[in-house]
Design an enzyme around this catalytic site. Structure first.
Site, PDB file in Angstrom:
ATOM      1  N   ASP A  60       0.864  -1.178   0.000  1.00 18.59           N
ATOM      2  CA  ASP A  60       0.000   0.000   0.000  1.00 18.59           C
ATOM      3  C   ASP A  60       0.908   1.238   0.000  1.00 18.59           C
ATOM      4  O   ASP A  60       2.145   1.137   0.100  1.00 18.59           O
ATOM      5  CB  ASP A  60      -0.987  -0.005   1.174  1.00 18.59           C
ATOM      6  CG  ASP A  60      -2.206   0.866   0.850  1.00 18.59           C
ATOM      7  OD1 ASP A  60      -2.141   1.691  -0.077  1.00 18.59           O
ATOM      8  OD2 ASP A  60      -3.243   0.736   1.534  1.00 18.59           O
TER       9      ASP A  60
HETATM   10  C1  BGC Z   1      -5.016   3.253   0.040  1.00 23.32           C
HETATM   11  C2  BGC Z   1      -5.185   2.225  -1.065  1.00 23.32           C
HETATM   12  C3  BGC Z   1      -5.019   2.858  -2.413  1.00 23.32           C
HETATM   13  C4  BGC Z   1      -3.686   3.558  -2.472  1.00 23.32           C
HETATM   14  C5  BGC Z   1      -3.390   4.178  -3.813  1.00 23.32           C
HETATM   15  C6  BGC Z   1      -3.791   4.109  -0.148  1.00 23.32           C
HETATM   16  O1  BGC Z   1      -3.782   5.171   0.718  1.00 23.32           O
HETATM   17  O2  BGC Z   1      -4.981   2.605   1.280  1.00 23.32           O
HETATM   18  O3  BGC Z   1      -6.441   1.603  -0.942  1.00 23.32           O
HETATM   19  O4  BGC Z   1      -5.145   1.892  -3.417  1.00 23.32           O
HETATM   20  O5  BGC Z   1      -3.660   4.571  -1.488  1.00 23.32           O
HETATM   21  O6  BGC Z   1      -4.188   5.255  -4.069  1.00 23.32           O
END
Ligand code: BGC
Length: 757
Positions: free
Chosen positions: A284
């Protein structure tokens, strides 16, 4: 001699077969590429960046992206869209790097690309897997038309704590329903051909247990027994993997005190060895670096930990890019570990057709043909109507007559900025239909007077925190008293009041946890004043989570829960409010009476001291100040008609392991309009080797019945539906009695028993 030769031949055949078996999954094009790659080039493929420019989804954005692409230091990008921009990015990778490897282009297409449909929690309330697949299909067609071939969706985290804002992004509390949704979404995004120009690689997230953050506070620790994980939290991830999901994202939280992005048990033992996942795993947003704050060491240490655990791609943090070489030199990781990760990323590029044609998703004629089409908007409107849940309907206030004199009030009645819901970075709030507009479109003969009535919240501090992506809570220049007075006057002058109240979009979603999940006080005052006028009041309730509404639920009102409905919000709400569509949504979360009951969910276990249902008893498992039951049960949802359940029959009273059993009931539409009902089946495994939940959802069937019509509705329980993970984490069923309950919600009472031999 002959014998010896014979066995030698057999042995050599065996080895060749093994080798072949080992290699048969390898993709020759990818292997050929790997052969040519330097260490630096391999590490570059593991780096995922976001150049910024769009709506930020994290707290930092990547720097010098162009130079890094040209230097072969980037494997993928997100936050870049449009076939022309994607083509430019691919050209940098293809024309300026030695091996001309194109980039993966990702995005968070969580509930529609430009044609935003209801937030996932809302969509799950349709209990309609064909529609769910169609929704994902539409999102994939639109996103790929704009150059994106990798989607950070589905989010399948089981969530039983509505304080957690990201409950909005998933399918609610139940692993059975959650698994069905996960499968439908993967199928919708990927179909069976990842290389088709209108399909995208799905990415199941967030592995694992992200929805179980302690105290509902985002990114918080998780600590859970293996038995609970396997039975209650892991099934949807596994369902996505079984459905062939191409990638997975590791979560921010820790599991057994090791953050997911560095957790070998998770990323290798479970994911690869137990579940046979063969796609790639991305971290993530900066979750590798965040292991420093978790207390696991410096950037070099956590990056090495992540790679060794089985993480393949590093999102935004650049720990892989900047430290893996050093770790290799110091013998902390092996080149093979880097190669394995790189192979997985390249395989995804191969599967999506990029190695064949880097510009497969850069067709500039597509956006106009495929994005925001009339057909797509019609689907978004339909999806929204299916996501609404009629929580109560005092005196059949709803549906309204299309000629009625209506006071349409509330801070969300004419608030374009709050229709799309959280996690709609690719959507455009300006395109959303407000409720006021929807009412005028659907009921042009109605007399509508509109008043804001209240601010979403009167608290400027809350407004500031919520307005990060633009104005969501607008605190009016007029005083709260003036706003309220105007609404009350409009109410008095009308036949009926519709009050659109609840949460602004960014009151749920990422980093939007709340400790008080009631309707904000400013709006509660408005609701009270409207009810006091004595006019019939229908509340249209918007939120990204279950709310605590004990006071409003007691009032003589109708309550239509609409979540955040997406770009067609106003039209869809009007369709249901005026009866063009008879609501059929059912809750996929339990609604608590108070925050003190959280976590609360339908598949609870009995205790050794179960409380009596009707009263408090000392030394029993109950509260001094609350009932145990929720305010509104999982599975609940009314219709403008009524349904009667009768006549439950089982195909057998006794079955053997491996056999299935069919449960049939008679369902009658006893009201005055046609309608759909989600028939739900709950199962109780009466005695088993580990404490069983009192009941668990194990089947459902959504059926349409004309008024007066009766139908036999069947649901089959498979062999697997009787199984659970025992103390040794084996997936087994155990002989004994099973009780089946069928009905309209998780309190279903129509029941029968059978025995598993
Ligand atoms: C989130 C993810 C997301 C990623 C990219 C993160 O802050 O937890 O769900 O896919 O950002 O945008």
């Amino acid at each position: 001699m002959l014998r010896k030769n014979h066995s030698a031949i057999l042995v050599s055949f065996f080895f060749t077969a093994c080798l072949w078996a080992q290699q048969k999954d390898k993709i020759p094009e990818v292997e050929a590429l790997l052969e040519k790659m330097t260490l630096e080039e391999k590490i570059g493929q593991l780096n995922l960046l976001t150049p910024g420019g769009g709506v930020a989804t994290g707290s930092v954005v990547s720097k010098n992206v162009e130079e890094k692409i040209k230097a072969g230091k980037v494997g993928g990008l997100f936050g870049v869209a449009g076939p022309d921009r994607v083509r430019m990015a691919q050209e940098l990778a293809v024309n300026d790097t030695r091996l001309k490897i194109p980039l993966l282009i990702g995005s968070d297409v969580i509930h529609g690309y430009k044609t935003t449909y209801p937030i996932p929690l809302g969509l799950s309330c349709s209990w309609d897997m064909d529609l769910t697949e169609q929704a994902a299909r539409m999102a994939a067609k639109e996103a790929t038309a704009d150059g994106i071939m990798w989607n950070f969706s589905p989010m399948v985290d089981i969530a039983r704590d509505p304080r957690w804002g990201r409950i909005a992004e998933g399918a609610g509390e139940d692993p059975y329903l959650g698994s069905a949704v996960a499968k439908a979404m993967v199928k919708g995004y990927q179909q069976n051909d990842l290389a088709a120009p209108n399909t995208m690689l799905a990415c199941v997230k967030h592995l694992v247990l992200y929805g179980a953050a302690e105290a509902g506070r985002d990114y918080h620790s998780v600590d859970m027994s293996r038995v609970k994980m396997f039975n209650q939290y892991l099934p949807p991830y596994q369902a996505a993997i079984d459905a062939g999901v191409a990638s997975a994202m590791s979560s921010f939280n820790d599991i057994d005190a090791i953050p997911a992005s560095g957790n070998k048990w998770l990323l290798t033992d479970l994911l690869r060895d137990r579940w046979n996942f063969d796609g790639f795993v991305v971290s993530d947003y900066t979750s590798v670096n965040e292991m420093i704050a978790h207390g696991l060491g410096d950037l070099q240490a956590v990056s090495a930990l992540a790679l060794k655990a089985g993480l393949d791609m590093d999102m935004v943090g650049e720990g892989f890019l900047t430290t893996l070489k050093k770790s290799l030199e110091e013998g902390k990781i092996t080149e093979e570990e880097i190669t394995v990760a790189c192979r997985r990323v390249l395989e995804a590029k191969y599967l999506s057709g990029l190695l064949d044609d880097p510009y497969r998703y850069s067709d500039e004629s597509r956006p106009e043909k495929d994005i925001l089409t009339e057909e797509n908007r019609a689907l978004a409107r339909k999806l929204a109507t299916r996501s609404f849940v009629l929580l109560k309907n005092h005196n059949q206030i709803l549906p309204l007559k299309k000629e009625a004199k209506i006071a349409l009030v509330g801070p969300l009645a004419d608030s374009r900025n709050n229709m799309l819901g959280t996690w709609a970075p690719t959507g455009d709030t300006k395109l959303a239909v407000t409720i006021l507009e929807g009412f005028k479109n659907v009921a042009p003969d109605a007399t509508i007077s509109h008043a804001k009535g209240a601010n979403i919240s009167d608290d400027p501090e809350i407004a500031k925190k919520v307005n990060v992506f633009g104005s969501r809570i607008e605190i009016d220049e007029r005083s709260p008293e003036t706003l309220l007075q105007e609404a009350v006057e409009a109410a008095k002058a009308s036949d009926v009041v519709v009050a659109v109240v609840g949460e602004a979009t960014e009151m749920s979603g990422e980093a939007a946890s709340r400790t008080d999940i009631s309707i904000p006080e400013s709006q509660k005052k408005l609701i009270r004043a409207l009810v006091e006028t004595g006019k019939p009041v229908a509340l249209v309730l918007m939120s990204g989570r279950p709310l605590t509404i004990p006071e409003e639920f007691e009032m003589p009102v109708a309550i239509l829960q609409v979540w955040h409905p997406g770009v067609e919000a106003g039209n869809a709400i009007a369709d249901v409010v005026f009866g063009d569509y008879n609501p059929s949504g059912k809750l996929t979360t339990t609604w608590p009476r108070s925050v003190g009951q959280i976590p609360i969910y339908h598949s609870v276990k009995n205790t050794g001291r179960p409380a009596p249902e009707d009263r408090f008893q000392k030394f029993k498992s109950n509260y001094l100040d609350s009932e145990n039951t929720p305010l509104i049960p999982f599975g609940h949802g009314l219709s403008y008609t009524t349904f009667e359940y009768s006549d439950i029959k089982l195909s057998n009273s006794e079955i053997s392991q491996g056999e299935s059993i069919e449960v049939t009931i008679t369902l009658k539409n006893t009201g005055n309009v046609d309608g759909e009902e989600v028939v739900q089946l709950y199962l109780q495994d009466v005695v088993r080797s580990i404490t069983p939940p009192k009941r668990q959802l194990k089947g459902f069937n959504k059926v349409m019945l004309k008024k007066g019509e009766s139908k036999q509705v069947s649901i089959t329980l498979s062999d697997d539906d009787l199984k659970f993970y025992n103390s040794d984490l084996e997936f087994v069923s155990e002989p004994g009695e099973f009780k089946v309950y069928v009905g309209t919600d998780s309190n279903a009472t129509l029941s029968q028993s059978f025995t598993l031999k």
